[in-house]
Design an enzyme around this catalytic site. Structure first.
Site, PDB file in Angstrom:
ATOM      1  N   ILE A  12       0.840  -1.210   0.000  1.00  0.00           N
ATOM      2  CA  ILE A  12       0.000   0.000   0.000  1.00  0.00           C
ATOM      3  C   ILE A  12       0.872   1.256   0.000  1.00  0.00           C
ATOM      4  CG2 ILE A  12      -1.966   1.171   1.076  1.00  0.00           C
ATOM      5  CD1 ILE A  12      -2.633  -1.469   2.478  1.00  0.00           C
ATOM      6  N   ALA A  83       4.950  -1.978   8.739  1.00  0.00           N
ATOM      7  CA  ALA A  83       4.412  -2.986   9.658  1.00  0.00           C
ATOM      8  C   ALA A  83       4.778  -4.374   9.173  1.00  0.00           C
ATOM      9  CB  ALA A  83       2.891  -2.869   9.746  1.00  0.00           C
ATOM     10  N   SER A  85       2.736  -7.424   8.376  1.00  0.00           N
ATOM     11  CA  SER A  85       1.323  -7.300   7.999  1.00  0.00           C
ATOM     12  C   SER A  85       0.601  -8.627   7.756  1.00  0.00           C
ATOM     13  CB  SER A  85       1.223  -6.442   6.731  1.00  0.00           C
ATOM     14  OG  SER A  85       1.784  -7.133   5.627  1.00  0.00           O
ATOM     15  N   THR A 100       8.069  -4.244  15.544  1.00  0.00           N
ATOM     16  CA  THR A 100       7.828  -3.243  14.492  1.00  0.00           C
ATOM     17  C   THR A 100       6.527  -2.480  14.722  1.00  0.00           C
ATOM     18  OG1 THR A 100       9.097  -4.404  12.797  1.00  0.00           O
ATOM     19  CG2 THR A 100       7.337  -2.976  12.024  1.00  0.00           C
ATOM     20  N   THR A 125      -6.061  -0.979  10.632  1.00  0.00           N
ATOM     21  CA  THR A 125      -6.808  -2.014   9.922  1.00  0.00           C
ATOM     22  C   THR A 125      -8.138  -2.277  10.619  1.00  0.00           C
ATOM     23  OG1 THR A 125      -6.827  -4.414   9.585  1.00  0.00           O
ATOM     24  CG2 THR A 125      -5.323  -3.609  11.236  1.00  0.00           C
ATOM     25  N   ASP A 126      -9.104  -2.760   9.849  1.00  0.00           N
ATOM     26  CA  ASP A 126     -10.392  -3.123  10.460  1.00  0.00           C
ATOM     27  C   ASP A 126     -10.251  -4.339  11.377  1.00  0.00           C
ATOM     28  OD1 ASP A 126      -9.991  -5.094   8.533  1.00  0.00           O
ATOM     29  OD2 ASP A 126     -11.944  -4.850   7.568  1.00  0.00           O
ATOM     30  N   GLU A 127      -9.089  -5.035  11.287  1.00  0.00           N
ATOM     31  CA  GLU A 127      -8.917  -6.246  12.097  1.00  0.00           C
ATOM     32  C   GLU A 127      -8.831  -5.928  13.587  1.00  0.00           C
ATOM     33  OE1 GLU A 127      -6.315  -9.249  10.430  1.00  0.00           O
ATOM     34  OE2 GLU A 127      -6.586  -8.440   8.428  1.00  0.00           O
ATOM     35  N   TYR A 153      -1.122 -10.341  15.030  1.00  0.00           N
ATOM     36  CA  TYR A 153      -1.052  -9.190  14.126  1.00  0.00           C
ATOM     37  C   TYR A 153      -2.042  -8.110  14.543  1.00  0.00           C
ATOM     38  CZ  TYR A 153      -2.349  -6.323  10.082  1.00  0.00           C
ATOM     39  OH  TYR A 153      -2.673  -5.255   9.266  1.00  0.00           O
ATOM     40  N   LYS A 157      -1.534  -4.251  16.037  1.00  0.00           N
ATOM     41  CA  LYS A 157      -2.066  -3.043  15.373  1.00  0.00           C
ATOM     42  C   LYS A 157      -2.969  -2.262  16.334  1.00  0.00           C
ATOM     43  CE  LYS A 157      -1.616  -1.889  11.616  1.00  0.00           C
ATOM     44  NZ  LYS A 157      -0.567  -1.023  10.985  1.00  0.00           N
ATOM     45  N   LYS A 192      -0.570 -12.946   0.358  1.00  0.00           N
ATOM     46  CA  LYS A 192      -1.942 -12.543   0.687  1.00  0.00           C
ATOM     47  C   LYS A 192      -2.898 -13.192  -0.309  1.00  0.00           C
ATOM     48  CE  LYS A 192      -0.433  -9.876   3.952  1.00  0.00           C
ATOM     49  NZ  LYS A 192       0.150  -8.585   3.734  1.00  0.00           N
ATOM     50  N   LEU A 193      -4.160 -13.365   0.105  1.00  0.00           N
ATOM     51  CA  LEU A 193      -5.083 -14.222  -0.644  1.00  0.00           C
ATOM     52  C   LEU A 193      -5.112 -13.957  -2.158  1.00  0.00           C
ATOM     53  CD1 LEU A 193      -7.364 -16.436  -0.436  1.00  0.00           C
ATOM     54  CD2 LEU A 193      -8.959 -14.522  -0.544  1.00  0.00           C
ATOM     55  N   GLY A 278      -7.682 -19.408  15.026  1.00  0.00           N
ATOM     56  CA  GLY A 278      -8.321 -18.142  15.432  1.00  0.00           C
ATOM     57  C   GLY A 278      -8.933 -17.364  14.282  1.00  0.00           C
TER      58      GLY A 278
HETATM   59  P1  NAD Z   1       3.407  -4.955   3.327  1.00  0.00           P
HETATM   60  O1  NAD Z   1       3.745  -6.111   4.208  1.00  0.00           O
HETATM   61  O2  NAD Z   1       3.195  -5.165   1.887  1.00  0.00           O
HETATM   62  O3  NAD Z   1       4.527  -3.830   3.470  1.00  0.00           O
HETATM   63  C1  NAD Z   1       5.093  -3.483   4.696  1.00  0.00           C
HETATM   64  C2  NAD Z   1       6.324  -2.615   4.426  1.00  0.00           C
HETATM   65  O4  NAD Z   1       6.847  -2.201   5.685  1.00  0.00           O
HETATM   66  C3  NAD Z   1       7.439  -3.353   3.683  1.00  0.00           C
HETATM   67  O5  NAD Z   1       7.974  -2.517   2.686  1.00  0.00           O
HETATM   68  C4  NAD Z   1       8.475  -3.600   4.764  1.00  0.00           C
HETATM   69  O6  NAD Z   1       9.800  -3.646   4.276  1.00  0.00           O
HETATM   70  C5  NAD Z   1       8.254  -2.407   5.667  1.00  0.00           C
HETATM   71  N1  NAD Z   1       8.697  -2.636   7.043  1.00  0.00           N
HETATM   72  C6  NAD Z   1       8.460  -3.737   7.809  1.00  0.00           C
HETATM   73  N2  NAD Z   1       9.060  -3.574   9.013  1.00  0.00           N
HETATM   74  C7  NAD Z   1       9.649  -2.363   8.994  1.00  0.00           C
HETATM   75  C8  NAD Z   1      10.400  -1.623   9.939  1.00  0.00           C
HETATM   76  N3  NAD Z   1      10.672  -2.115  11.149  1.00  0.00           N
HETATM   77  N4  NAD Z   1      10.837  -0.401   9.596  1.00  0.00           N
HETATM   78  C9  NAD Z   1      10.592   0.110   8.372  1.00  0.00           C
HETATM   79  N5  NAD Z   1       9.901  -0.548   7.429  1.00  0.00           N
HETATM   80  C10 NAD Z   1       9.429  -1.768   7.743  1.00  0.00           C
HETATM   81  O7  NAD Z   1       2.123  -4.300   4.016  1.00  0.00           O
HETATM   82  P2  NAD Z   1       0.868  -3.563   3.343  1.00  0.00           P
HETATM   83  O8  NAD Z   1      -0.137  -4.582   2.960  1.00  0.00           O
HETATM   84  O9  NAD Z   1       1.352  -2.573   2.361  1.00  0.00           O
HETATM   85  O10 NAD Z   1       0.283  -2.801   4.608  1.00  0.00           O
HETATM   86  C11 NAD Z   1       0.723  -1.480   4.925  1.00  0.00           C
HETATM   87  C12 NAD Z   1       0.006  -1.005   6.170  1.00  0.00           C
HETATM   88  O11 NAD Z   1      -1.404  -1.021   5.953  1.00  0.00           O
HETATM   89  C13 NAD Z   1       0.239  -1.897   7.392  1.00  0.00           C
HETATM   90  O12 NAD Z   1       0.372  -1.064   8.510  1.00  0.00           O
HETATM   91  C14 NAD Z   1      -1.013  -2.735   7.489  1.00  0.00           C
HETATM   92  O13 NAD Z   1      -1.276  -3.093   8.829  1.00  0.00           O
HETATM   93  C15 NAD Z   1      -2.057  -1.771   6.959  1.00  0.00           C
HETATM   94  N6  NAD Z   1      -3.238  -2.383   6.312  1.00  0.00           N
HETATM   95  C16 NAD Z   1      -3.084  -3.312   5.318  1.00  0.00           C
HETATM   96  C17 NAD Z   1      -4.214  -3.836   4.683  1.00  0.00           C
HETATM   97  C18 NAD Z   1      -4.079  -4.836   3.565  1.00  0.00           C
HETATM   98  O14 NAD Z   1      -5.095  -5.376   3.113  1.00  0.00           O
HETATM   99  N7  NAD Z   1      -2.898  -5.121   3.054  1.00  0.00           N
HETATM  100  C19 NAD Z   1      -5.495  -3.403   5.069  1.00  0.00           C
HETATM  101  C20 NAD Z   1      -5.610  -2.448   6.088  1.00  0.00           C
HETATM  102  C21 NAD Z   1      -4.472  -1.935   6.692  1.00  0.00           C
HETATM  103  P1  TYD Z   2      -5.189 -12.614   3.954  1.00  0.00           P
HETATM  104  O1  TYD Z   2      -4.940 -12.156   2.559  1.00  0.00           O
HETATM  105  O2  TYD Z   2      -4.086 -13.266   4.704  1.00  0.00           O
HETATM  106  O3  TYD Z   2      -5.757 -11.346   4.744  1.00  0.00           O
HETATM  107  P2  TYD Z   2      -6.396 -11.258   6.244  1.00  0.00           P
HETATM  108  O4  TYD Z   2      -6.258 -12.549   6.920  1.00  0.00           O
HETATM  109  O5  TYD Z   2      -5.557 -10.206   6.876  1.00  0.00           O
HETATM  110  O6  TYD Z   2      -7.814 -10.868   6.026  1.00  0.00           O
HETATM  111  O7  TYD Z   2      -6.416 -13.625   3.935  1.00  0.00           O
HETATM  112  C1  TYD Z   2      -7.682 -13.243   3.440  1.00  0.00           C
HETATM  113  C2  TYD Z   2      -8.629 -14.395   3.665  1.00  0.00           C
HETATM  114  O8  TYD Z   2      -8.214 -15.499   2.857  1.00  0.00           O
HETATM  115  C3  TYD Z   2      -8.633 -14.911   5.107  1.00  0.00           C
HETATM  116  O9  TYD Z   2      -9.958 -15.276   5.474  1.00  0.00           O
HETATM  117  C4  TYD Z   2      -7.749 -16.133   5.075  1.00  0.00           C
HETATM  118  C5  TYD Z   2      -7.958 -16.663   3.653  1.00  0.00           C
HETATM  119  N1  TYD Z   2      -6.795 -17.367   3.067  1.00  0.00           N
HETATM  120  C6  TYD Z   2      -6.940 -18.645   2.533  1.00  0.00           C
HETATM  121  O10 TYD Z   2      -8.046 -19.211   2.511  1.00  0.00           O
HETATM  122  N2  TYD Z   2      -5.844 -19.258   1.993  1.00  0.00           N
HETATM  123  C7  TYD Z   2      -4.607 -18.676   2.005  1.00  0.00           C
HETATM  124  O11 TYD Z   2      -3.635 -19.301   1.534  1.00  0.00           O
HETATM  125  C8  TYD Z   2      -4.480 -17.360   2.554  1.00  0.00           C
HETATM  126  C9  TYD Z   2      -3.135 -16.670   2.586  1.00  0.00           C
HETATM  127  C10 TYD Z   2      -5.607 -16.739   3.069  1.00  0.00           C
END
Ligand code: NAD
Ligand code: TYD
Length: 337
Positions: A12, A83, A85, A100, A125-127, A153, A157, A192-193, A278
């Site tokens: 993101i 983070a 993540s 972190t 996050t909504d989590e 996680y 957060k 991620k999924l 969980g």
């Molecule tokens: P990501 O795992 O793709 O990227 C995380 C980035 O943070 C990476 O570039 C990593 O190198 C960097 N990082 C990790 N530890 C670090 C540290 N100690 N110092 C500096 N950089 C560090 O994550 P994402 O999916 O882009 O998520 C970004 C943020 O958005 C997170 O805070 C996550 O909780 C939040 N978020 C993600 C989602 C989602 O669906 N992906 C939804 C809601 C909120």
């Molecule tokens: P994920 O992308 O890990 O996001 P989050 O758990 O933070 O919502 O997973 C999205 C959904 O997909 C979650 O319900 C778990 C499920 N999932 C699978 O069924 N198989 C997989 O291999 C993964 C990574 C996730």
């Protein structure tokens, strides 16, 4: 305006940097990223020659480095994406999540206070709200719900959110928090999924669906999340939390079937595997507050967002191949065999 974007080499964060430099070419952005397994400098290739962009490698929990960076750069705004993540990794090893997500956030808050930044924005996050039951489609996450987390996680957060609000109340730090639902789009790490299923289906590998695939997530195209953060840092009220989501709920199995259909792959690739410990049942955001106060609305619907996303993964095999050859190869073998 000079903005510190932490975690900008991740999914993101890099989309946010492209979004902001595209929309505000005069803004300066400094990206601080530790380049963990999830960070990839290649994702920032499109801005590396932009004179208003600078990359700094380092951890948000490195107090000295963070202090020096703030002293030198004099940021107006800090947006903290950095983070750990991934929920499954937090189940395997919670401690790096605390380091972190909690301690790192504390370092950034401390420096933001010391150097009087005008806005500290925490990307949450909504989590942090835990989950909703599957048989109550009338229930949604609102900002006033208590935080009741399920995974290490989400617990980390939620802790970071509470610290952020504490810095506002105790020290008057001008903070905002966004709590977004699941994002999808280009540059998402294929653990991620959605990217996991795209990449594995392309290779005709089994698609590991946890449990019966009936858990529900509320999907938002990443640019719509970036737009929400842009609106909050410019016009959001200090001390407030904003939920971000586009009323786009899908069962996991529906998402997987959509991907298979678009890639023209057979459903026999689906493999139901042991459920996640969980495992949260349903996430669903009520976005009324950001919509009413700031006029935010999502622009990309799920069908077109998925088409764009799948196309991006098909067009960027080099980006994926590089990831698959690194630390991820070992993780993937451990988790999926
Ligand atoms: P990501 O795992 O793709 O990227 C995380 C980035 O943070 C990476 O570039 C990593 O190198 C960097 N990082 C990790 N530890 C670090 C540290 N100690 N110092 C500096 N950089 C560090 O994550 P994402 O999916 O882009 O998520 C970004 C943020 O958005 C997170 O805070 C996550 O909780 C939040 N978020 C993600 C989602 C989602 O669906 N992906 C939804 C809601 C909120
Ligand atoms: P994920 O992308 O890990 O996001 P989050 O758990 O933070 O919502 O997973 C999205 C959904 O997909 C979650 O319900 C778990 C499920 N999932 C699978 O069924 N198989 C997989 O291999 C993964 C990574 C996730």
């Amino acid at each position: 305006m000079k903005i510190l974007v932490t975690g900008g080499a991740g999914f993101i964060g890099c989309n946010f940097i492209y979004y902001m430099l595209g929309r505000y070419p005069d803004y300066e952005i400094v990206c601080l990223d530790a380049l963990t397994y999830a960070g990839n400098l290649k994702s920032l290739d499109g801005v590396k020659n932009n004179k208003n962009f600078k990359f700094v490698k380092g951890s948000i929990s490195d107090k000295e480095l963070v202090d020096t960076l703030f002293a030198e750069e004099k940021f107006d705004v800090v947006v903290n994406f950095a983070a750990e993540s991934h929920v499954d990794r937090s189940i395997e090893n919670p401690f790096i999540f605390l380091e972190t997500n909690v301690m790192g956030t504390a370092c950034l808050l401390e420096a933001s206070k010391k150097y009087s930044v005008k806005r500290y924005h925490q990307v949450s996050t909504d989590e942090v709200y835990g989950d909703l039951p599957l048989d109550r489609p009338d229930l949604f996450f609102t900002e006033d719900l208590p935080l009741t987390t399920s995974s290490p996680y989400s617990a980390s957060k939620a802790s970071a959110d509470l610290l952020t609000l504490a810095f506002h109340r105790t020290y008057g730090l001008p903070v905002t928090i966004s709590r977004c639902s699941n994002n999808y789009g280009p540059y998402q790490f294929p653990e991620k999924l959605i990217p996991l299923m795209i990449v594995r289906a392309q290779e005709n590998e089994a698609l590991p669906v946890y449990g019966e695939g009936l858990n529900v997530r509320d999907w938002l195209y990443v640019d719509d999340h970036c737009k929400a953060i842009d609106m909050i840092i410019h016009n959001g009220r200090v001390g407030e939390v904003y939920n971000v989501g586009g009323h786009n709920e899908r069962q996991n199995i529906q998402v997987v079937r959509t991907i298979l259909r678009q890639l023209d792959k057979p459903e026999t690739l689906i493999s139901y595997v042991k459920d996640r410990a969980g495992h949260d049942l349903r996430y669903a955001i009520d976005p009324s507050k950001i919509s009413n106060e700031l006029g935010w609305e999502p622009e990309t619907d799920f069908d077109s967002g998925m088409k764009k996303t799948i196309q991006w993964y098909l067009d960027n095999t080099e980006w994926i191949e590089e990831i698959k050859s690194g630390e991820y190869a070992e993780y993937s073998r451990r988790i999926y065999g």
